[in-house]
Design an enzyme around this catalytic site. Structure first.
Site, PDB file in Angstrom:
ATOM      1  N   LYS A 236       1.154  -1.308   0.146  1.00 20.86           N
ATOM      2  CA  LYS A 236      -0.085  -0.521   0.112  1.00 20.86           C
ATOM      3  C   LYS A 236       0.797   1.694   0.075  1.00 20.86           C
ATOM      4  CE  LYS A 236      -2.351  -0.705   4.036  1.00 20.86           C
ATOM      5  NZ  LYS A 236      -1.324  -2.264   4.311  1.00 20.86           N
TER       6      LYS A 236
ATOM      7  N   ARG B  13     -10.314   0.835   7.955  1.00 23.38           N
ATOM      8  CA  ARG B  13     -10.174  -0.404   8.309  1.00 23.38           C
ATOM      9  C   ARG B  13     -10.637  -0.698   8.837  1.00 23.38           C
ATOM     10  NH1 ARG B  13      -3.458   0.324   8.928  1.00 23.38           N
ATOM     11  NH2 ARG B  13      -3.248  -1.706   8.619  1.00 23.38           N
TER      12      ARG B  13
ATOM     13  N   ARG C   9      11.661  -5.709   5.165  1.00 23.34           N
ATOM     14  CA  ARG C   9      10.930  -4.098   5.225  1.00 23.34           C
ATOM     15  C   ARG C   9      12.190  -3.533   5.691  1.00 23.34           C
ATOM     16  NH1 ARG C   9       5.872  -2.187   5.639  1.00 23.34           N
ATOM     17  NH2 ARG C   9       5.513  -3.156   7.515  1.00 23.34           N
TER      18      ARG C   9
ATOM     19  N   ARG D 272      10.646  -2.284  10.929  1.00 23.09           N
ATOM     20  CA  ARG D 272       9.489  -1.856  12.289  1.00 23.09           C
ATOM     21  C   ARG D 272       9.505  -2.609  13.011  1.00 23.09           C
ATOM     22  NH1 ARG D 272       4.793   0.073   8.007  1.00 23.09           N
ATOM     23  NH2 ARG D 272       3.722  -1.416   9.823  1.00 23.09           N
TER      24      ARG D 272
ATOM     25  N   ARG E 235      -1.063  -8.912  12.979  1.00 24.48           N
ATOM     26  CA  ARG E 235      -2.040  -8.400  11.592  1.00 24.48           C
ATOM     27  C   ARG E 235      -2.707  -8.530  11.008  1.00 24.48           C
ATOM     28  NH1 ARG E 235       3.598  -6.121  11.250  1.00 24.48           N
ATOM     29  NH2 ARG E 235       3.394  -4.719   8.877  1.00 24.48           N
TER      30      ARG E 235
HETATM   31  P1  AP5 Z   1       4.740  -1.615   2.071  1.00 20.73           P
HETATM   32  O1  AP5 Z   1       4.885  -0.595   1.012  1.00 20.73           O
HETATM   33  O2  AP5 Z   1       5.256  -0.993   2.670  1.00 20.73           O
HETATM   34  O3  AP5 Z   1       3.289  -1.961   2.636  1.00 20.73           O
HETATM   35  P2  AP5 Z   1       1.784  -1.654   3.331  1.00 20.73           P
HETATM   36  O4  AP5 Z   1       1.226  -2.935   2.233  1.00 20.73           O
HETATM   37  O5  AP5 Z   1       2.260  -0.789   3.430  1.00 20.73           O
HETATM   38  O6  AP5 Z   1       2.731  -2.668   4.408  1.00 20.73           O
HETATM   39  P3  AP5 Z   1       2.440  -2.153   5.812  1.00 20.73           P
HETATM   40  O7  AP5 Z   1       2.972  -3.596   7.018  1.00 20.73           O
HETATM   41  O8  AP5 Z   1       2.895  -0.945   6.054  1.00 20.73           O
HETATM   42  O9  AP5 Z   1       0.641  -2.535   5.934  1.00 20.73           O
HETATM   43  P4  AP5 Z   1      -0.083  -2.722   7.989  1.00 20.73           P
HETATM   44  O10 AP5 Z   1      -0.933  -2.009   7.132  1.00 20.73           O
HETATM   45  O11 AP5 Z   1      -0.193  -3.342   8.034  1.00 20.73           O
HETATM   46  O12 AP5 Z   1       0.722  -0.835   8.876  1.00 20.73           O
HETATM   47  P5  AP5 Z   1      -0.028   0.260   8.912  1.00 20.73           P
HETATM   48  O13 AP5 Z   1       1.505   0.841   9.057  1.00 20.73           O
HETATM   49  O14 AP5 Z   1      -0.630   0.399   8.026  1.00 20.73           O
HETATM   50  O15 AP5 Z   1       5.524  -2.694   1.387  1.00 20.73           O
HETATM   51  C1  AP5 Z   1       5.792  -4.277   1.991  1.00 20.73           C
HETATM   52  C2  AP5 Z   1       7.248  -4.441   1.821  1.00 20.73           C
HETATM   53  O16 AP5 Z   1       7.125  -5.069   0.285  1.00 20.73           O
HETATM   54  C3  AP5 Z   1       8.651  -3.179   1.527  1.00 20.73           C
HETATM   55  O17 AP5 Z   1      10.062  -3.515   1.955  1.00 20.73           O
HETATM   56  C4  AP5 Z   1       8.774  -3.096   0.105  1.00 20.73           C
HETATM   57  O18 AP5 Z   1       9.568  -1.916  -0.396  1.00 20.73           O
HETATM   58  C5  AP5 Z   1       8.088  -3.912  -0.999  1.00 20.73           C
HETATM   59  N1  AP5 Z   1       7.609  -4.287  -1.746  1.00 20.73           N
HETATM   60  C6  AP5 Z   1       6.658  -3.053  -2.085  1.00 20.73           C
HETATM   61  N2  AP5 Z   1       5.796  -3.989  -2.892  1.00 20.73           N
HETATM   62  C7  AP5 Z   1       6.213  -4.700  -3.586  1.00 20.73           C
HETATM   63  C8  AP5 Z   1       6.072  -5.631  -4.402  1.00 20.73           C
HETATM   64  N3  AP5 Z   1       5.360  -5.278  -5.031  1.00 20.73           N
HETATM   65  N4  AP5 Z   1       7.253  -6.296  -5.088  1.00 20.73           N
HETATM   66  C9  AP5 Z   1       8.364  -6.800  -3.976  1.00 20.73           C
HETATM   67  N5  AP5 Z   1       8.136  -6.305  -3.288  1.00 20.73           N
HETATM   68  C10 AP5 Z   1       7.273  -5.268  -3.090  1.00 20.73           C
HETATM   69  O19 AP5 Z   1      -0.148   0.170  10.426  1.00 20.73           O
HETATM   70  C11 AP5 Z   1       0.478   0.118  10.874  1.00 20.73           C
HETATM   71  C12 AP5 Z   1      -0.021   0.367  12.616  1.00 20.73           C
HETATM   72  O20 AP5 Z   1      -0.469   1.521  13.082  1.00 20.73           O
HETATM   73  C13 AP5 Z   1      -0.929  -1.053  12.674  1.00 20.73           C
HETATM   74  O21 AP5 Z   1      -0.698  -2.637  12.643  1.00 20.73           O
HETATM   75  C14 AP5 Z   1      -2.163  -0.856  13.803  1.00 20.73           C
HETATM   76  O22 AP5 Z   1      -2.297  -1.050  14.519  1.00 20.73           O
HETATM   77  C15 AP5 Z   1      -2.044   0.975  13.295  1.00 20.73           C
HETATM   78  N6  AP5 Z   1      -3.232   1.387  12.403  1.00 20.73           N
HETATM   79  C16 AP5 Z   1      -3.070   1.921  10.976  1.00 20.73           C
HETATM   80  N7  AP5 Z   1      -3.661   2.069  10.923  1.00 20.73           N
HETATM   81  C17 AP5 Z   1      -4.951   2.405  11.381  1.00 20.73           C
HETATM   82  C18 AP5 Z   1      -6.220   2.058  11.457  1.00 20.73           C
HETATM   83  N8  AP5 Z   1      -7.043   2.594  10.614  1.00 20.73           N
HETATM   84  N9  AP5 Z   1      -7.520   1.901  12.785  1.00 20.73           N
HETATM   85  C19 AP5 Z   1      -7.061   1.662  13.239  1.00 20.73           C
HETATM   86  N10 AP5 Z   1      -4.491   1.110  13.533  1.00 20.73           N
HETATM   87  C20 AP5 Z   1      -4.231   1.329  12.812  1.00 20.73           C
END
Ligand code: AP5
Length: 244
Positions: free
Chosen positions: A26, A101, A136, A169, A180
């Protein structure tokens, strides 16, 4: 919020929500789209991590949930997003990454009258997502993301732009990743159904819902997204450029 929403209808094509399991890419895609369309990247994960780093009351309340891979309470996150979307830079569009979410968050966005143009689900096999998360590395200050194999930095362990250290992270541990993924299945998949069904009802206020594959290289996924968003020429150029 209501006045801001009226202004936000000026450009109906650039209010985009990306939904996907953790690690699907994402943030990788949202930052590219934000740059391409000159609109802000609004990531709740990034907003929350900044609050944790700064040690604000919100950050102190969120930290434990995040480290365990659990959802931060809805009221906290909804307030955070309402405030962010009311900023002037969101008037011409935004990319929401990681919000909504839960169905409560989706309902809150709808009740606040926030217009969405596209809800795009990025579909990826869980095993592939885990592989992406395990390698990552991030630059905490900017949110720039790398992967030790798929998208390595120019100098190992260092951010390409600032040269500062990259970190893993704290919620990319095996246990937190498992939590997650489970939380995504239980609480976020119903949000996908919410938008899919709303979109199918032909309500003029409903966003268009699409599901695309997040498999392949970041450039290939970006090309699919740009094609979907109506920039076919740009998507061809992106598809033929070297992997980043
Ligand atoms: P990356 O782009 O970082 O993936 P992502 O989908 O953004 O993954 P996240 O882990 O950040 O999502 P998440 O939803 O768990 O975390 P968030 O920060 O939102 O890519 C991942 C890796 O793959 C990277 O190394 C990248 O280089 C590589 N990659 C990307 N594309 C690729 C490809 N095509 N091929 C190969 N490699 C690739 O949330 C974190 C925490 O915050 C949650 O767990 C929760 O506690 C809290 N939180 C956030 N939002 C909310 C909400 N709305 N409500 C409640 N709690 C929330």
């Amino acid at each position: 919020m209501q006045d801001e929403d009226r202004d936000m209808t000026e450009n109906r094509d650039r209010r985009i929500v990306l939904i996907a399991p953790p690690g699907a890419g994402k943030s990788t895609q949202a930052t590219r789209l934000a740059e391409r369309f000159a609109i802000p990247w609004v990531s709740t994960g990034e907003l929350l991590r900044a609050a944790v780093r700064e040690g604000t009351p919100l950050g102190r309340a969120a930290r434990g949930y995040m480290e365990r891979g659990e959802m931060v309470p809805d009221d906290v996150v909804i307030a955070l997003v309402r405030e962010r979307l009311a900023s002037p830079d969101c008037r011409n569009g935004f990319i929401l990454d990681g919000f909504p979410r839960t169905t409560a968050q989706a309902e809150a966005l709808k009740a606040a009258g926030v217009t969405l143009d596209y809800v795009i689900e990025l579909d990826l096999d869980e095993a592939e997502a885990v592989l992406r998360l395990s390698g990552r590395r991030v630059h905490p200050a900017s949110g720039r993301t790398y992967h030790v194999v798929f998208h390595p930095p120019k100098v190992e362990g260092k951010d390409d732009v600032t040269g500062e250290d990259l970190v893993q992270r704290s919620d990319d541990t095996e246990e937190a990743v498992r939590t997650r993924l489970q939380v995504y299945r239980q609480q976020t998949e119903p949000v996908v159904a919410f938008y899919r069904e709303w979109s199918a009802r032909q309500d003029p206020n409903a966003p268009r819902y699409f599901r695309i594959s997040a498999a392949g290289t970041p450039d290939e996924v970006a090309a699919r997204l740009l094609q979907l968003l109506g920039s076919e020429k740009e998507s061809q150029e992106t598809a033929s450029s070297p992997a980043s």
